[in-house]
Each structure stands twice: as C-alpha cells, then as structure tokens.
Scaffold this motif. Sequence first.
Motif, PDB file in Angstrom:
ATOM      1  N   ALA A 226     168.744 -14.272  12.181  1.00  0.00           N
ATOM      2  CA  ALA A 226     167.829 -14.230  13.323  1.00  0.00           C
ATOM      3  C   ALA A 226     168.227 -15.263  14.374  1.00  0.00           C
ATOM      4  O   ALA A 226     168.226 -14.969  15.583  1.00  0.00           O
ATOM      5  N   ASP A 227     168.587 -16.471  13.935  1.00  0.00           N
ATOM      6  CA  ASP A 227     169.016 -17.505  14.874  1.00  0.00           C
ATOM      7  C   ASP A 227     170.306 -17.104  15.583  1.00  0.00           C
ATOM      8  O   ASP A 227     170.481 -17.346  16.781  1.00  0.00           O
ATOM      9  N   ALA A 228     171.212 -16.517  14.814  1.00  0.00           N
ATOM     10  CA  ALA A 228     172.485 -16.095  15.402  1.00  0.00           C
ATOM     11  C   ALA A 228     172.255 -15.032  16.475  1.00  0.00           C
ATOM     12  O   ALA A 228     172.834 -15.100  17.569  1.00  0.00           O
ATOM     13  N   VAL A 229     171.422 -14.057  16.170  1.00  0.00           N
ATOM     14  CA  VAL A 229     171.133 -12.995  17.147  1.00  0.00           C
ATOM     15  C   VAL A 229     170.472 -13.577  18.391  1.00  0.00           C
ATOM     16  O   VAL A 229     170.814 -13.203  19.524  1.00  0.00           O
ATOM     17  N   GLU A 230     169.558 -14.499  18.208  1.00  0.00           N
ATOM     18  CA  GLU A 230     168.878 -15.101  19.363  1.00  0.00           C
ATOM     19  C   GLU A 230     169.868 -15.838  20.267  1.00  0.00           C
ATOM     20  O   GLU A 230     169.857 -15.685  21.489  1.00  0.00           O
ATOM     21  N   ALA A 231     170.738 -16.644  19.656  1.00  0.00           N
ATOM     22  CA  ALA A 231     171.709 -17.409  20.438  1.00  0.00           C
ATOM     23  C   ALA A 231     172.706 -16.484  21.133  1.00  0.00           C
ATOM     24  O   ALA A 231     173.051 -16.675  22.308  1.00  0.00           O
ATOM     25  N   LEU A 232     173.176 -15.470  20.434  1.00  0.00           N
ATOM     26  CA  LEU A 232     174.156 -14.552  21.013  1.00  0.00           C
ATOM     27  C   LEU A 232     173.533 -13.688  22.109  1.00  0.00           C
ATOM     28  O   LEU A 232     174.203 -13.334  23.086  1.00  0.00           O
ATOM     29  N   THR A 233     172.265 -13.347  21.971  1.00  0.00           N
ATOM     30  CA  THR A 233     171.577 -12.593  23.019  1.00  0.00           C
ATOM     31  C   THR A 233     171.472 -13.423  24.291  1.00  0.00           C
ATOM     32  O   THR A 233     171.656 -12.915  25.405  1.00  0.00           O
TER      33      THR A 233
END
Length: 201
Positions: free
Chosen positions: A119-126
């Motif tokens: 979830a953190d990875a997706v948020e940062a990449l978004t």
Amino acid sequence: MSEPRRSVLALAVLSMLTEEPMHAYRMQQLIKERRKDDVVNVSQRNSVYQTIQRLVRDGLVAVAATERAENRPERTTYRITDTGRATLAAWLRVMLATPTAEYPEFPAALSFLPNLSPADAVEALTLRMARLAERLDALDREIAEVGRFLPRLFAIEAEYQRQVVDAELRYVRGLVDDLRAERITWPFADGAPGPFVPPPG
C-alpha cells in the motif's frame, strides 16, 4: 600531471567561457537563464567557484582580469585557454559516445521496495506519476517556447529529457497497475515490510 577531472559542471563552465570571459556569478546566471540548470547542478554557488579553481589549477581556465568596484568585493573574470578548448571538445566526444554507469535514486529505491508495504509503495509511486506528468507538461512548454525563437539544436536536451520522463511515466503506470492487481507480490505472507531474503540460485 594527471588528467583533468571531467564533470558536468566543469563542462558547462568551459562552454560558457567559449563565448567570452566572465565571472563566476555570470556563468551561474546564464546557466539558469538558459534553463541548463535542468542538466547542470548550479544550486550551490560555492560549487561553481570550486570548479573554476580546479580548472584554473589544471590549466583549462585562466584569470582574465580582477576588478574591485567601490563598496563591492573583488570580482575575478576568467577566460578559457587553448588547452581548455581542446579538453572541452574531447570531453564532449567522450560523453556523447560512451554510456556511463550512473546511480540515480529511483532505481535504488525500486531495488529495496520490499521494505515498504504494498500500500505504501503504491501511494508513493502514484504520487511520482503525478509529478512525472507535471514534468512532462513543463518540458512540452519549454520545447515549444524554444522553438518559437531558436533552432531545434537548442532544445535537444529538453527533447531527450522528455523521452526519458515519458518512458519512466509509462513504466511507473504499468508497475502501479501490476501492484494493484497483485501481479507483483511481496515475499512475506502478510505483505508487511520486513527482511527480504532473495531466492537461492
């Protein structure tokens, strides 16, 4: 005597001095005015002075004049030497012809991605996607603006940057899609960050 150490900032300084003798502040100012600070880091004026001193030491640049205006600090103007011109051309040939190993932050962050939760990875990449899209728009405006006044030659670094940013944006979009669809999964059962042990082999 050892070979002069090549750097992007040293290249920029030598290039500025092919136009005319100038002082360090003027070089930094021109790099920013021409938007070369997209590819040359001149955020710290001290780094410009240090680079000039190194070029003077190596015989690529020489002092042209030293002036002291009333109530102002001494100002030194520099000129490029014949050795500096030859070195500038040699550096450009090597830099254009030879891919070099560079160590940008983003691939390093990707290599350690399992230390974040999915979830953190997706948020940062978004968030990165949004910033890349903004950068792409800015480059499009810059290329169009340059094209109204100057030949295409003066926008080729922006064209290159645009291609790189566009490719990265497309990759990150695909990566986020794969993460959301769980086509890329974490090596831990709960998807929480933790020690990553690569598979044997």
